[in-house]
Design a protein around this motif. Structure first.
Motif, PDB file in Angstrom:
ATOM      1  N   VAL B 293       0.825  -1.212   0.000  1.00 55.11           N
ATOM      2  CA  VAL B 293       0.000   0.000   0.000  1.00 55.11           C
ATOM      3  C   VAL B 293       0.856   1.258   0.000  1.00 55.11           C
ATOM      4  O   VAL B 293       0.507   2.258  -0.621  1.00 55.11           O
ATOM      5  N   TYR B 294       1.982   1.193   0.720  1.00 57.28           N
ATOM      6  CA  TYR B 294       2.724   2.415   0.972  1.00 57.28           C
ATOM      7  C   TYR B 294       4.109   2.397   0.342  1.00 57.28           C
ATOM      8  O   TYR B 294       4.751   1.357   0.258  1.00 57.28           O
ATOM      9  N   THR B 295       4.562   3.569  -0.058  1.00 60.44           N
ATOM     10  CA  THR B 295       5.955   3.718  -0.481  1.00 60.44           C
ATOM     11  C   THR B 295       6.827   3.828   0.774  1.00 60.44           C
ATOM     12  O   THR B 295       6.341   4.183   1.843  1.00 60.44           O
ATOM     13  N   SER B 296       8.088   3.541   0.638  1.00 62.15           N
ATOM     14  CA  SER B 296       8.991   3.652   1.785  1.00 62.15           C
ATOM     15  C   SER B 296       9.254   5.117   2.093  1.00 62.15           C
ATOM     16  O   SER B 296       9.310   5.937   1.184  1.00 62.15           O
ATOM     17  N   PRO B 297       9.413   5.446   3.366  1.00 64.42           N
ATOM     18  CA  PRO B 297       9.669   6.852   3.711  1.00 64.42           C
ATOM     19  C   PRO B 297      11.079   7.254   3.292  1.00 64.42           C
ATOM     20  O   PRO B 297      11.989   6.430   3.253  1.00 64.42           O
ATOM     21  N   ALA B 298      11.229   8.537   3.001  1.00 66.35           N
ATOM     22  CA  ALA B 298      12.525   9.050   2.566  1.00 66.35           C
ATOM     23  C   ALA B 298      13.489   9.182   3.736  1.00 66.35           C
ATOM     24  O   ALA B 298      14.699   9.268   3.554  1.00 66.35           O
ATOM     25  N   GLY B 299      12.972   9.218   4.931  1.00 61.58           N
ATOM     26  CA  GLY B 299      13.805   9.349   6.130  1.00 61.58           C
ATOM     27  C   GLY B 299      13.071   8.782   7.320  1.00 61.58           C
ATOM     28  O   GLY B 299      11.976   8.233   7.174  1.00 61.58           O
ATOM     29  N   PRO B 300      13.657   8.916   8.505  1.00 56.98           N
ATOM     30  CA  PRO B 300      13.079   8.255   9.671  1.00 56.98           C
ATOM     31  C   PRO B 300      12.096   9.115  10.482  1.00 56.98           C
ATOM     32  O   PRO B 300      11.650   8.692  11.537  1.00 56.98           O
ATOM     33  N   ARG B 301      11.771  10.314  10.001  1.00 59.59           N
ATOM     34  CA  ARG B 301      10.945  11.221  10.809  1.00 59.59           C
ATOM     35  C   ARG B 301       9.460  10.877  10.743  1.00 59.59           C
ATOM     36  O   ARG B 301       8.875  10.794   9.663  1.00 59.59           O
ATOM     37  N   LEU B 302       8.888  10.728  11.916  1.00 57.53           N
ATOM     38  CA  LEU B 302       7.478  10.324  12.039  1.00 57.53           C
ATOM     39  C   LEU B 302       6.675  11.439  12.698  1.00 57.53           C
ATOM     40  O   LEU B 302       7.110  12.004  13.698  1.00 57.53           O
ATOM     41  N   ALA B 303       5.506  11.728  12.122  1.00 58.61           N
ATOM     42  CA  ALA B 303       4.559  12.647  12.768  1.00 58.61           C
ATOM     43  C   ALA B 303       3.316  11.860  13.137  1.00 58.61           C
ATOM     44  O   ALA B 303       2.839  11.050  12.345  1.00 58.61           O
ATOM     45  N   ILE B 304       2.820  12.101  14.341  1.00 58.54           N
ATOM     46  CA  ILE B 304       1.649  11.371  14.816  1.00 58.54           C
ATOM     47  C   ILE B 304       0.507  12.355  15.051  1.00 58.54           C
ATOM     48  O   ILE B 304       0.691  13.369  15.739  1.00 58.54           O
ATOM     49  N   ILE B 305      -0.636  12.047  14.488  1.00 58.10           N
ATOM     50  CA  ILE B 305      -1.841  12.838  14.742  1.00 58.10           C
ATOM     51  C   ILE B 305      -2.844  11.894  15.394  1.00 58.10           C
ATOM     52  O   ILE B 305      -3.118  10.811  14.858  1.00 58.10           O
ATOM     53  N   THR B 306      -3.338  12.273  16.546  1.00 58.94           N
ATOM     54  CA  THR B 306      -4.138  11.340  17.342  1.00 58.94           C
ATOM     55  C   THR B 306      -5.307  12.044  18.011  1.00 58.94           C
ATOM     56  O   THR B 306      -5.282  13.258  18.198  1.00 58.94           O
ATOM     57  N   SER B 307      -6.325  11.280  18.347  1.00 60.02           N
ATOM     58  CA  SER B 307      -7.385  11.816  19.205  1.00 60.02           C
ATOM     59  C   SER B 307      -7.232  11.268  20.615  1.00 60.02           C
ATOM     60  O   SER B 307      -7.970  11.637  21.515  1.00 60.02           O
ATOM     61  N   SER B 308      -6.265  10.359  20.783  1.00 65.00           N
ATOM     62  CA  SER B 308      -6.036   9.732  22.088  1.00 65.00           C
ATOM     63  C   SER B 308      -4.621  10.025  22.550  1.00 65.00           C
ATOM     64  O   SER B 308      -3.651   9.558  21.954  1.00 65.00           O
ATOM     65  N   GLY B 309      -4.514  10.818  23.601  1.00 70.70           N
ATOM     66  CA  GLY B 309      -3.191  11.188  24.113  1.00 70.70           C
ATOM     67  C   GLY B 309      -2.374   9.973  24.492  1.00 70.70           C
ATOM     68  O   GLY B 309      -1.212   9.838  24.094  1.00 70.70           O
ATOM     69  N   GLY B 310      -2.969   9.068  25.251  1.00 73.62           N
ATOM     70  CA  GLY B 310      -2.249   7.880  25.721  1.00 73.62           C
ATOM     71  C   GLY B 310      -1.728   7.036  24.572  1.00 73.62           C
ATOM     72  O   GLY B 310      -0.572   6.592  24.587  1.00 73.62           O
ATOM     73  N   SER B 311      -2.568   6.834  23.568  1.00 66.29           N
ATOM     74  CA  SER B 311      -2.142   6.025  22.417  1.00 66.29           C
ATOM     75  C   SER B 311      -0.989   6.693  21.687  1.00 66.29           C
ATOM     76  O   SER B 311      -0.082   6.019  21.189  1.00 66.29           O
ATOM     77  N   GLY B 312      -1.028   8.024  21.640  1.00 70.02           N
ATOM     78  CA  GLY B 312       0.061   8.765  21.005  1.00 70.02           C
ATOM     79  C   GLY B 312       1.375   8.565  21.741  1.00 70.02           C
ATOM     80  O   GLY B 312       2.427   8.363  21.117  1.00 70.02           O
TER      81      GLY B 312
END
Lengths: 461, 461
Positions: B293-312
């Motif tokens: 489904v997904y292409t590989s990321p160009a680098g290791p940086r991850l952004a997380i968008i969440t509605s659940s603080g704990g899960s984030g």
């Protein structure tokens, strides 16, 4: 109904016989509607008072314009109104003898309104009202059929969940509902302005229906008190604590607006108290649902009986990685096995691979041979094919064993779903992979090792 | 129908247009019945010849007393008869121009009958018939609607499974079916007397429908050839190899009756070839279903968008543990966020916590702000509440992104099941926990890093 637990201060929340929902709404997407609906549909047997200045009826119930208008007393008030409106209503709640309040409303400390939260707590103390929240997802306590939360879960079970994340609480309870295991209670802690994780740990420590307590926390409010309370609890307590990495600590600080404390120190405390620590939400669930069912093994020796060779090998890898030992099999036992009525083409060893044509009765026979020849401390039964009658045959055997017997079922198509449901209807959790089953057994073994240390016996049953 | 792949020798198995099931049975529990039924119900469009000396009809099909009685040719013969009866029938199969045989039957090398297996292979070679098995669970190849295996799985997808364990193959295919992702093919290798893991790796490497190959193996038959074939495959290959511990090596040796080889050497080979290694069946599935489904990321940086603080927070812990970096957020971006239409009470940072009242449109807006302000290499969207419209809003956005955007959905009650199904109907896998989603992203990133090494480009698309 079970005998009510101490401490008394919290009885009015958990065993409330009359509830007001302030901010009750007829709009299906509003929390004031969802909470009221869940209280109703959860089967709460006491009085329910929806409060809304608009009056009329919601979900068939008469709506009262304000708390003052409630006839008689009200044990518990649930607030789903804007933050600044909560404090004025607290006085009215006190007039109605409320001794507990669940503040679903956000807009306090978590949004920078520390003063409002301080004022809320001071008001509550003055009025002798204990608070859940604010900024929380409520509580669910099935012994009182009280689902003052969402989603709606009604199945009664042995699992109590205490969580700083409403989502993680809902995820665990949802899996327990799906798996037919149910819950005793679920607490969404929110800001913990008053009641904190340790208060609820104490409650579930005493609650008769609860037989295992699963916690998701980002830290503890008062380490000393947490240790005191936890040390008195004989039930298994499993903790998933986030903030295990520098980034996690930083994120936890943003979420709870408080320092999470040293993760290493917390690990030390858990070790000392016999609390099991897990690494993921899935593991929290996997360990929690198995612990009320099985006794701890007397030693680390594991015997695996499988119909799937590959799954058995993966289980061995996982077992050795997790500190379990594969039980030895001597020549005498090999002879007994080869002379038994078990399949001639089975692979004799540990794992004992009955191969794909295994019958459920052969698992029973194989276990009997292990028990008579070289008893193991625990068993893992892997049903790696559609094996009919597995639950019917094995559930009673597992129920009678004085040793842990974990069940894994995979690759069994439609029959697997049916057999899994049957096992779980008998209270026996089924793990979807050998690795997850082994991870549970390893934690059970870890708990057993702690139980055997005499000095720590004080907090064990 | 897709263009058929090379090598030609295996075409007759995968693209067979006429099939005989030797040992076809009318007893529903016999493999000779189950296989025939699955070939039929799988929608196979070619000719099907049930073979049984008893004659009559099974499942509405005319039964032939023996292979000789088949009118015309027969590409593929499936054997569900006792081991010692297989070889004589092979000659008849060759007379009917069969160039492939699937030997479901056990009773060869795995039960000590090495001679019989050697004789089987020699006979097959002499007759120019290629063998799958013996002692296997058959094959499923959806481009030809050929389910000569069990359980019955018919949904077409991008995932090919090659497995030394029929059970593990069935488990993976079952999850893919349940999740609406489907499979291109499933191979249960059995004893690999003739065709081995590498042959099928080559087949799926060329198959147009297959976009990812998941393998469960206990070792490889010919290391040099495995490396040659794997080095030419541009599709992602993920391997779960058991025998990672001394006990596992011992158990694998009992199962496959061959040495598993050094696990460290195998790891080295995988690293060199860009093959992703995983540790558990669940991880094999989680990584396999996300890779097409997904292409590989160009680098290791991850952004997380969440509605659940704990899960984030748990996602951050998992990300750092797995070598991903949390994307930084500068003051300008914080200002942009605080001036946006996103919820005033959100927790600005990475994770960006939109809190429990988040709308699906806000995830889109948050991603747009990230992309304009400080683009990240990959995103994790956590829907930690019942958030309506999430699939409808986000699936098209994810489809258009040139970056990986993993989805996790938990704690969302009934709506979660609906939204998960909608995402998955759009081909987007949904992970049940933040840790599983991050584990997938980490492997995707690992693959991306390998793609960037110029020397290894030869085997990548």
């Amino acid at each position: 109904m079970q005998e009510k637990f101490e401490p008394n201060a919290l009885q009015s929340i958990f065993w409330a016989q009359s509830i007001a929902v302030v901010g009750a709404s007829s709009s299906p997407h509003k929390l004031g509607h969802i909470i009221l609906k869940n209280v109703l549909e959860g089967g709460f047997q006491g009085k329910i008072y929806p409060i809304n200045p608009g009056g009329g009826k919601i979900l068939g119930l008469d709506v009262f314009p304000n708390i003052e208008a409630i006839p008689g007393k009200c044990d518990l008030v649930i607030f789903c109104i804007p933050a600044h409106q909560v404090i004025p209503s607290m006085f009215a709640a006190a007039e109605k003898s409320a001794s507990g309040a669940i503040i679903i409303s956000g807009g306090f400390r978590e949004t920078g309104n520390q003063d409002l939260e301080t004022q809320l707590v001071e008001t509550a103390r003055q009025l002798h009202i204990r608070l859940v929240g604010p900024n929380c997802q409520g509580i669910n306590f099935t012994p009182n059929r009280l689902c003052a939360s969402w989603p709606l879960f009604t199945r009664q079970g042995a699992l109590a969940v205490i969580s700083q994340s409403g989502t993680i609480a809902a995820a665990l309870a949802g899996w327990a509902e799906e798996d037919g295991l149910g819950i005793s209670g679920v607490i969404s802690l929110g800001n913990q302005a008053d009641l904190c994780e340790t208060d609820f740990l104490e409650v579930f420590g005493q609650d008769q229906q609860t037989r295992v307590i699963a916690m998701y926390i980002e830290g503890v409010k008062d380490g000393r008190r947490f240790m005191q309370v936890a040390s008195r609890i004989s039930k298994p307590v499993i903790v998933l604590k986030s903030g295990r990495t520098p980034g996690g600590v930083k994120a936890a600080a943003s979420h709870t607006k408080s320092l999470a404390g040293s993760d290493q120190v917390f690990s030390g405390i858990c070790n000392q108290l016999g609390i099991l620590r897990v690494e993921t939400i899935e593991e929290l669930y996997d360990v929690a649902r198995g612990l009320p069912v099985y006794t701890s093994p007397a030693g680390p020796r594991l015997a695996i009986i499988t119909s799937s060779g590959g799954s058995g090998i993966l289980a061995v890898d996982a077992a050795e990685k997790n500190g379990l030992h594969m039980a030895e099999m001597d020549d005498e036992m090999r002879t007994t096995l080869s002379q038994s009525a078990l399949p001639k083409h089975m692979v004799i060893g540990n794992p004992l691979d009955l191969t794909g044509s295994a019958l459920s009765s052969e698992y029973v026979e194989a276990m009997q041979i292990f028990e008579h020849s070289q008893p193991s401390d625990m068993y893992l039964l892997i049903f790696g094919d559609p094996i009919p009658g597995s639950a019917e045959r094995l559930a009673p055997v597992i129920g009678l064993m004085k040793k842990p017997v974990a069940v894994c079922y995979l690759g069994g198509g439609n029959l697997q779903a049916e057999e899994t449901a049957r096992f779980q209807a008998e209270g026996i959790p089924v793990y979807a992979t050998p690795e997850r089953a082994v991870s549970f057994l390893a934690k059970l073994s870890q708990r057993g090792q702690r139980l055997q240390k005499p000095k720590e016996n004080c907090y064990e049953q």
